[in-house]
Write an enzyme that holds these catalytic residues in place. Structure first.
Site, PDB file in Angstrom:
ATOM      1  N   GLY A 194      -1.104   0.650  -6.520  1.00 12.25           N
ATOM      2  CA  GLY A 194      -1.204  -0.569  -7.322  1.00 12.25           C
ATOM      3  C   GLY A 194      -1.808  -0.170  -8.650  1.00 12.25           C
ATOM      4  CD  GLU A 195      -2.609  -0.180 -13.159  1.00 10.66           C
ATOM      5  OE1 GLU A 195      -1.400  -0.294 -12.880  1.00 10.66           O
ATOM      6  OE2 GLU A 195      -3.060   0.813 -13.762  1.00 10.66           O
ATOM      7  CB  SER A 196      -6.902   2.936  -9.782  1.00  8.33           C
ATOM      8  OG  SER A 196      -6.633   3.311 -11.104  1.00  8.33           O
ATOM      9  CB  CYS A 237      -0.255   5.910  -5.582  1.00  7.27           C
ATOM     10  SG  CYS A 237       0.346   6.163  -7.253  1.00  7.27           S
ATOM     11  NE  ARG A 282      -5.973   4.613 -13.805  1.00 10.00           N
ATOM     12  CZ  ARG A 282      -5.910   3.562 -14.608  1.00 10.00           C
ATOM     13  NH1 ARG A 282      -6.776   3.391 -15.563  1.00 10.00           N
ATOM     14  NH2 ARG A 282      -4.944   2.677 -14.458  1.00 10.00           N
ATOM     15  CB  ILE A 336       5.489   4.876  -8.802  1.00  3.07           C
ATOM     16  CG1 ILE A 336       6.713   4.858  -7.879  1.00  3.07           C
ATOM     17  CG2 ILE A 336       5.605   3.779  -9.857  1.00  3.07           C
ATOM     18  CD1 ILE A 336       6.816   3.612  -7.003  1.00  3.07           C
ATOM     19  NE  ARG A 337       2.659   2.604 -13.712  1.00  2.00           N
ATOM     20  CZ  ARG A 337       1.487   1.994 -13.634  1.00  2.00           C
ATOM     21  NH1 ARG A 337       0.512   2.307 -14.457  1.00  2.00           N
ATOM     22  NH2 ARG A 337       1.286   1.059 -12.739  1.00  2.00           N
ATOM     23  CG  HIS A 371       3.960   4.776  -3.964  1.00  3.75           C
ATOM     24  ND1 HIS A 371       3.330   3.570  -3.797  1.00  3.75           N
ATOM     25  CD2 HIS A 371       3.650   5.198  -5.204  1.00  3.75           C
ATOM     26  CE1 HIS A 371       2.669   3.264  -4.898  1.00  3.75           C
ATOM     27  NE2 HIS A 371       2.847   4.243  -5.770  1.00  3.75           N
ATOM     28  CD  GLU A 374       3.970   2.764  -0.293  1.00  3.23           C
ATOM     29  OE1 GLU A 374       3.699   3.963  -0.072  1.00  3.23           O
ATOM     30  OE2 GLU A 374       3.756   2.217  -1.389  1.00  3.23           O
TER      31      GLU A 374
END
Ligand code: GLN
Length: 199
Positions: free
Chosen positions: A54-56, A86, A113, A141-142, A177, A179
């Site tokens: 997500g967004e850390s 991630c 990051r 992903i990023r 990721h 999942e």
């Protein structure tokens, strides 16, 4: 037997992880009961925990505000498995090189990051992972770059010369990721194989 799995659900891919945990459990003839963690008080009942991407910055802020971060730390201190993926790995690390992320210090590693670039640079690659017979289809992903790991950290996979999957005691962290494909072997590695070793 039924395994109680908690997926931290303040942000990020929750249902995909829940499905992967259920599939991994089924392969061992077990059921998984999955609880979405959005408040304090639920983590102590979980056998295994998952901290998704997500967004850390947002995840770490919410974990601190809700008092969930301390519970995750107690879970790991008790030797129970955690899979951090991630942004989850960024939050679980010792240092994220970014003051906006309040790290939990559960993986003795420093991460950068967004080191693999922006969203458009996301990619999928077949990855050799220690303990898996065939390459794992890893979706980045990023993704964060694991810049430095402590002596007690086992590197499970590398990409482009750097670690992208690590194990530190009961915690497995991946910069990708696991999942997002139908392959649940990383969840298996993190949750069921460690349990088998300590049971
Ligand atoms: N780059 C994101 C962060 O810093 C992580 C991206 C992800 O989880 N897919 O939080």
């Amino acid at each position: 037997m039924t395994i109680h799995a908690g997926v931290v659900a303040v942000q990020g891919d929750v249902s995909e992880h829940a499905d992967a945990i259920r599939r991994a459990a089924a392969e061992h003839g077990e059921d998984a009961e999955v609880t979405e963690i959005r408040r304090a008080g639920l983590v102590p009942d979980c056998d295994v925990l998952l901290l998704p991407g997500g967004e850390s910055t947002a995840i770490s802020r919410l974990l601190a505000r809700e008092g969930i971060g301390e519970e995750i730390r107690a879970h790991v201190d008790a030797g129970k498995p955690l899979l951090a993926t991630c942004a989850g790995l960024i939050v679980a690390s010792r240092d994220a090189n970014d003051d906006r992320v309040q790290t939990l210090g559960l993986v003795d590693a420093t991460v950068d990051r967004n080191a693999f670039g922006r969203q458009k640079d996301s990619f999928e690659a077949p990855l050799d992972v220690a303990g898996l017979d065939e390459p794992f289809p890893a979706v980045f992903i990023r993704a964060p770059l694991i810049a430095e790991v402590g002596d007690g950290v086992e590197v499970l996979a590398t990409w482009d010369g750097g670690p992208v999957a690590v194990r530190d005691g009961p915690v497995v962290g991946t910069s990708f990721h696991p999942e997002l494909t139908a392959d649940s072997r990383v969840h298996d590695l993190a949750f069921f194989r460690q349990q088998a070793a300590t049971r």
